[in-house]
Design a protein around this motif. Structure first.
Motif, PDB file in Angstrom:
ATOM      1  N   LEU A   1       0.830  -1.200   0.000  1.00 26.42           N
ATOM      2  CA  LEU A   1       0.000   0.000   0.000  1.00 26.42           C
ATOM      3  C   LEU A   1       0.867   1.254   0.000  1.00 26.42           C
ATOM      4  O   LEU A   1       0.581   2.218  -0.702  1.00 26.42           O
ATOM      5  CB  LEU A   1      -0.919  -0.014   1.219  1.00 26.42           C
ATOM      6  CG  LEU A   1      -1.912   1.145   1.337  1.00 26.42           C
ATOM      7  CD1 LEU A   1      -2.818   1.203   0.119  1.00 26.42           C
ATOM      8  CD2 LEU A   1      -2.745   1.021   2.607  1.00 26.42           C
ATOM      9  N   LYS A   2       1.939   1.226   0.772  1.00 27.87           N
ATOM     10  CA  LYS A   2       2.841   2.380   0.814  1.00 27.87           C
ATOM     11  C   LYS A   2       3.567   2.539  -0.514  1.00 27.87           C
ATOM     12  O   LYS A   2       3.805   3.668  -0.969  1.00 27.87           O
ATOM     13  CB  LYS A   2       3.838   2.209   1.958  1.00 27.87           C
ATOM     14  CG  LYS A   2       4.539   3.488   2.334  1.00 27.87           C
ATOM     15  CD  LYS A   2       5.061   3.424   3.739  1.00 27.87           C
ATOM     16  CE  LYS A   2       5.518   4.805   4.202  1.00 27.87           C
ATOM     17  NZ  LYS A   2       4.395   5.737   4.353  1.00 27.87           N
ATOM     18  N   LEU A   3       3.907   1.436  -1.144  1.00 28.05           N
ATOM     19  CA  LEU A   3       4.552   1.485  -2.460  1.00 28.05           C
ATOM     20  C   LEU A   3       3.611   2.094  -3.486  1.00 28.05           C
ATOM     21  O   LEU A   3       4.015   2.923  -4.314  1.00 28.05           O
ATOM     22  CB  LEU A   3       4.967   0.075  -2.863  1.00 28.05           C
ATOM     23  CG  LEU A   3       5.789  -0.089  -4.134  1.00 28.05           C
ATOM     24  CD1 LEU A   3       7.157   0.532  -3.961  1.00 28.05           C
ATOM     25  CD2 LEU A   3       5.932  -1.562  -4.496  1.00 28.05           C
ATOM     26  N   TRP A   4       2.357   1.712  -3.437  1.00 25.71           N
ATOM     27  CA  TRP A   4       1.367   2.255  -4.371  1.00 25.71           C
ATOM     28  C   TRP A   4       1.150   3.743  -4.134  1.00 25.71           C
ATOM     29  O   TRP A   4       1.006   4.517  -5.092  1.00 25.71           O
ATOM     30  CB  TRP A   4       0.059   1.491  -4.234  1.00 25.71           C
ATOM     31  CG  TRP A   4      -1.083   2.046  -5.019  1.00 25.71           C
ATOM     32  CD1 TRP A   4      -2.248   2.544  -4.544  1.00 25.71           C
ATOM     33  CD2 TRP A   4      -1.168   2.154  -6.445  1.00 25.71           C
ATOM     34  NE1 TRP A   4      -3.059   2.967  -5.567  1.00 25.71           N
ATOM     35  CE2 TRP A   4      -2.417   2.733  -6.752  1.00 25.71           C
ATOM     36  CE3 TRP A   4      -0.305   1.824  -7.483  1.00 25.71           C
ATOM     37  CZ2 TRP A   4      -2.820   2.983  -8.050  1.00 25.71           C
ATOM     38  CZ3 TRP A   4      -0.709   2.081  -8.789  1.00 25.71           C
ATOM     39  CH2 TRP A   4      -1.968   2.657  -9.049  1.00 25.71           C
ATOM     40  N   GLU A   5       1.141   4.176  -2.886  1.00 26.91           N
ATOM     41  CA  GLU A   5       0.975   5.597  -2.584  1.00 26.91           C
ATOM     42  C   GLU A   5       2.140   6.411  -3.133  1.00 26.91           C
ATOM     43  O   GLU A   5       1.953   7.519  -3.652  1.00 26.91           O
ATOM     44  CB  GLU A   5       0.857   5.803  -1.070  1.00 26.91           C
ATOM     45  CG  GLU A   5      -0.447   5.277  -0.487  1.00 26.91           C
ATOM     46  CD  GLU A   5      -0.464   5.327   1.028  1.00 26.91           C
ATOM     47  OE1 GLU A   5       0.605   5.636   1.624  1.00 26.91           O
ATOM     48  OE2 GLU A   5      -1.522   5.070   1.631  1.00 26.91           O
ATOM     49  N   ALA A   6       3.359   5.871  -3.024  1.00 27.30           N
ATOM     50  CA  ALA A   6       4.519   6.587  -3.559  1.00 27.30           C
ATOM     51  C   ALA A   6       4.479   6.650  -5.079  1.00 27.30           C
ATOM     52  O   ALA A   6       4.875   7.651  -5.682  1.00 27.30           O
ATOM     53  CB  ALA A   6       5.811   5.911  -3.093  1.00 27.30           C
ATOM     54  N   MET A   7       3.974   5.607  -5.735  1.00 27.60           N
ATOM     55  CA  MET A   7       3.901   5.604  -7.191  1.00 27.60           C
ATOM     56  C   MET A   7       2.825   6.545  -7.698  1.00 27.60           C
ATOM     57  O   MET A   7       2.960   7.135  -8.779  1.00 27.60           O
ATOM     58  CB  MET A   7       3.649   4.178  -7.685  1.00 27.60           C
ATOM     59  CG  MET A   7       4.779   3.211  -7.408  1.00 27.60           C
ATOM     60  SD  MET A   7       4.406   1.514  -7.891  1.00 27.60           S
ATOM     61  CE  MET A   7       4.369   1.675  -9.671  1.00 27.60           C
ATOM     62  N   ARG A   8       1.757   6.706  -6.948  1.00 27.75           N
ATOM     63  CA  ARG A   8       0.652   7.554  -7.397  1.00 27.75           C
ATOM     64  C   ARG A   8       1.052   9.019  -7.488  1.00 27.75           C
ATOM     65  O   ARG A   8       0.505   9.782  -8.287  1.00 27.75           O
ATOM     66  CB  ARG A   8      -0.545   7.406  -6.462  1.00 27.75           C
ATOM     67  CG  ARG A   8      -1.262   6.085  -6.589  1.00 27.75           C
ATOM     68  CD  ARG A   8      -2.400   5.996  -5.597  1.00 27.75           C
ATOM     69  NE  ARG A   8      -3.413   7.014  -5.818  1.00 27.75           N
ATOM     70  CZ  ARG A   8      -4.440   7.247  -5.001  1.00 27.75           C
ATOM     71  NH1 ARG A   8      -4.582   6.524  -3.906  1.00 27.75           N
ATOM     72  NH2 ARG A   8      -5.314   8.178  -5.263  1.00 27.75           N
ATOM     73  N   THR A   9       2.003   9.475  -6.650  1.00 21.84           N
ATOM     74  CA  THR A   9       2.420  10.873  -6.704  1.00 21.84           C
ATOM     75  C   THR A   9       3.166  11.203  -7.987  1.00 21.84           C
ATOM     76  O   THR A   9       3.240  12.370  -8.378  1.00 21.84           O
ATOM     77  CB  THR A   9       3.332  11.190  -5.509  1.00 21.84           C
ATOM     78  OG1 THR A   9       4.523  10.403  -5.585  1.00 21.84           O
ATOM     79  CG2 THR A   9       2.623  10.908  -4.196  1.00 21.84           C
ATOM     80  N   ASN A  10       3.746  10.172  -8.636  1.00 23.66           N
ATOM     81  CA  ASN A  10       4.494  10.338  -9.882  1.00 23.66           C
ATOM     82  C   ASN A  10       5.699  11.260  -9.724  1.00 23.66           C
ATOM     83  O   ASN A  10       6.221  11.790 -10.700  1.00 23.66           O
ATOM     84  CB  ASN A  10       3.592  10.874 -11.004  1.00 23.66           C
ATOM     85  CG  ASN A  10       4.111  10.497 -12.377  1.00 23.66           C
ATOM     86  OD1 ASN A  10       4.817   9.509 -12.537  1.00 23.66           O
ATOM     87  ND2 ASN A  10       3.777  11.294 -13.380  1.00 23.66           N
ATOM     88  N   SER A  11       6.143  11.483  -8.492  1.00 22.97           N
ATOM     89  CA  SER A  11       7.309  12.331  -8.264  1.00 22.97           C
ATOM     90  C   SER A  11       8.254  11.756  -7.225  1.00 22.97           C
ATOM     91  O   SER A  11       9.351  12.283  -7.046  1.00 22.97           O
ATOM     92  CB  SER A  11       6.855  13.729  -7.810  1.00 22.97           C
ATOM     93  OG  SER A  11       6.114  13.655  -6.602  1.00 22.97           O
ATOM     94  N   ASP A  12       7.854  10.684  -6.533  1.00 23.87           N
ATOM     95  CA  ASP A  12       8.674  10.106  -5.474  1.00 23.87           C
ATOM     96  C   ASP A  12       9.233   8.760  -5.911  1.00 23.87           C
ATOM     97  O   ASP A  12       9.154   7.772  -5.184  1.00 23.87           O
ATOM     98  CB  ASP A  12       7.851   9.947  -4.184  1.00 23.87           C
ATOM     99  CG  ASP A  12       7.373  11.279  -3.660  1.00 23.87           C
ATOM    100  OD1 ASP A  12       8.100  12.277  -3.822  1.00 23.87           O
ATOM    101  OD2 ASP A  12       6.271  11.339  -3.082  1.00 23.87           O
ATOM    102  N   TRP A  13       9.811   8.692  -7.106  1.00 25.09           N
ATOM    103  CA  TRP A  13      10.298   7.420  -7.620  1.00 25.09           C
ATOM    104  C   TRP A  13      11.526   6.946  -6.867  1.00 25.09           C
ATOM    105  O   TRP A  13      11.812   5.743  -6.848  1.00 25.09           O
ATOM    106  CB  TRP A  13      10.593   7.535  -9.112  1.00 25.09           C
ATOM    107  CG  TRP A  13       9.350   7.710  -9.919  1.00 25.09           C
ATOM    108  CD1 TRP A  13       8.876   8.857 -10.461  1.00 25.09           C
ATOM    109  CD2 TRP A  13       8.379   6.705 -10.226  1.00 25.09           C
ATOM    110  NE1 TRP A  13       7.691   8.635 -11.100  1.00 25.09           N
ATOM    111  CE2 TRP A  13       7.358   7.313 -10.977  1.00 25.09           C
ATOM    112  CE3 TRP A  13       8.284   5.340  -9.951  1.00 25.09           C
ATOM    113  CZ2 TRP A  13       6.257   6.620 -11.450  1.00 25.09           C
ATOM    114  CZ3 TRP A  13       7.172   4.639 -10.425  1.00 25.09           C
ATOM    115  CH2 TRP A  13       6.187   5.276 -11.170  1.00 25.09           C
TER     116      TRP A  13
END
Length: 500
Positions: free
Chosen positions: A454-466
């Motif tokens: 879930l935390k990985l998905w949240e980071a990917m959704r921002t499209n800036s925290d790769w």
């Protein structure tokens, strides 16, 4: 008509073998198989439009995404005012820290005096007296509002008149209020800014690394790994890229931010307290664990939650699948209806993908690890049950008959004649599924089943925290690698062979 006997037929066949030789298709199996494979791959290539996908793919964007995993960006923004004065600002959470003044931005400044008018609040007027309304009488006129007086304010400010942003060797952006000059490896692009109509005009043909989709629209220039810029008539956004992960240990809000390692060690061991309420060691540990940019403690906690989720789901599945597999095995429990019902139950549980079970249980129990444990439990119960029952159906019956011949009870027959044969296989498969479920738990966590997914998905959704995504992916790979080593070692001891 005379018929030939067997001897005559054999003699005739010996004299003319080419006539009696039968056509053997086996000689053409490999060529036919190769032709079928080529035809299948060609049809799949055409059906899915692979050529068009490869042709239309934006490999430059793919490269930028890949670079974002191992780098970070400093994001200055140069704003251009109506009077031509410019200012350089940074986002609130930019990794450069407070009071930024990087050496790769050089600016020319001057002091200007600006005058502005600020209207004051209008004085309040007494409310008009109430009167009886009449259709015949004219409506009373509203009292005139007093005009708000404007206050003239004069202030002195320092503004930027010119700025030069260096993005590596031979790569720079020269910014002035009406003109932008982009330089990359000897090539230049000159842009004129028309703030009156809000347009950016290019002088001449733009090079391939500068993109303007519509005439007068915004311009994007790419400088390779060094970064890129987004130019409009009112502002210039710059993205300066650096290799590495910014502020991985201490965030910009930490008292240890920007200090070299030797100074941090000295402060932790013998320096005066930076915070009167706690020691420097406690402050440093707290700043690392609760780093707002990387959230180390939360990431590690979620990773541990994923591991426990995989372990609990696999353990429960093994405990339930073990006894049910005896009812599914035809040579153990000789009751065909019970065999079929149990096997169809296994088929149902494993035919629904783990991700679908996770969605179902997330809706039933709400987001959290309970939904993930349940999804793993249901899926693995069906798969392990099928594997266990097939292992039971392929046991050596001689060992079982030997235990039965000494007058052992049915339970003792299973205990000493069956379980010793299948227990190493059962445990080996359970260990493999535990290792596999550690990876699967990450995927189902992305749909709300808890854990690091879930935390990985949240980071990917921002499209800036790769870079945060890369950090979590590396942690997952490390955990899976450790579990693979442990699982292989345990399976080797159980089965007696070395696992690859």
């Amino acid at each position: 008509m005379k018929t030939l006997d067997a001897a005559a037929m054999n003699a005739l066949e010996a004299r003319h073998p080419e006539i009696f030789r039968r056509f053997n298709w086996r000689h053409f199996r490999i060529p036919l198989l190769a032709v079928v494979c080529v035809v299948y791959l060609a049809s799949a290539w055409w059906y899915f439009g692979v050529s068009k996908v490869i042709h239309d793919a934006n490999w430059g964007i793919a490269g930028n995404y890949l670079a974002d995993w191992v780098s970070y960006e400093i994001r200055p923004e140069i704003s251009i005012g109506e009077d031509g004065g410019m200012s350089i600002d940074y986002p609130r959470f930019d990794p450069i820290g407070p009071n930024p003044n990087p050496l790769w931005i050089q600016s020319t400044k001057k002091t200007v005096t600006r005058t502005s008018e600020t209207p004051t609040a209008a004085p309040s007027t007494p409310a008009a007296p109430k009167s009886n309304f009449s259709f015949m009488a004219p409506a009373p006129s509203a009292p005139k509002q007093a005009q708000a007086a404007a206050v003239t304010e004069t202030r002195t400010e320092e503004v930027v008149t010119e700025a030069r942003v260096t993005l590596g060797s031979g790569r720079a952006i020269d910014v002035s209020p009406d003109k932008i000059v982009l330089t990359r490896d000897g090539e230049q692009a000159v842009l004129t800014l028309d703030r009156a109509v809000g347009e950016v005009r290019a002088e001449g043909t733009l090079p391939t690394w500068v993109e303007q989709r519509t005439p007068g629209g915004r311009v994007i220039a790419f400088f390779g790994f060094s970064g890129w810029t987004d130019i409009s008539a009112e502002r210039v956004r710059v993205r300066r890229r650096y290799l590495g992960w910014a502020n991985f240990i201490f965030d910009t809000n930490s008292a240890f931010f920007g200090k070299p390692a030797g100074e941090v060690i000295r402060l932790v061991t013998e320096g005066e307290r930076l915070d009167p309420t706690q020691s420097n060691l406690s402050l440093a540990v707290n700043d690392v664990l609760y780093n707002p940019s990387w959230q180390h403690l939360d990431v590690w906690t979620k990773l541990l939650q994923t591991v426990i989720m995989a372990f609990m789901g696999t353990l429960m599945a093994m405990i339930v699948a073990f006894p049910l597999s005896f009812f599914a095995a035809r040579n153990i429990f000789r009751n065909r209806p019970v065999n079929q019902i149990t096997k169809r139950l296994f088929d149902f549980l494993r035919s629904v993908d783990m991700l679908i079970w996770a969605l179902f249980f997330t809706r039933a129990f709400g987001p959290g690890p309970l939904a993930g444990i349940s999804a793993i439990f249901f899926t693995d119960t069906g798969t392990l049950g099928k594997l266990y029952s097939e292992a039971l159906e392929n046991i050596d019956e001689k060992q079982r008959e030997g235990v039965r011949s000494v007058g052992a009870s049915p339970a003792a027959v299973q205990r000493y004649g069956v379980i010793p044969q299948i227990m190493p296989v059962f445990l080996s498969q359970a260990l493999y599924f535990w290792e596999s479920n550690t990876r699967s738990a990450t995927i189902i966590g992305a749909v709300g089943a808890g854990g690091i997914g879930l935390k990985l998905w949240e980071a990917m959704r921002t499209n800036s925290d790769w870079e945060n995504v890369a950090y979590m992916v590396l942690l997952i790979l490390l955990v899976v690698y450790i579990f693979d080593l442990v699982s292989n070692a345990l399976r080797s001891r159980l089965i007696g062979t070395t696992q690859g």
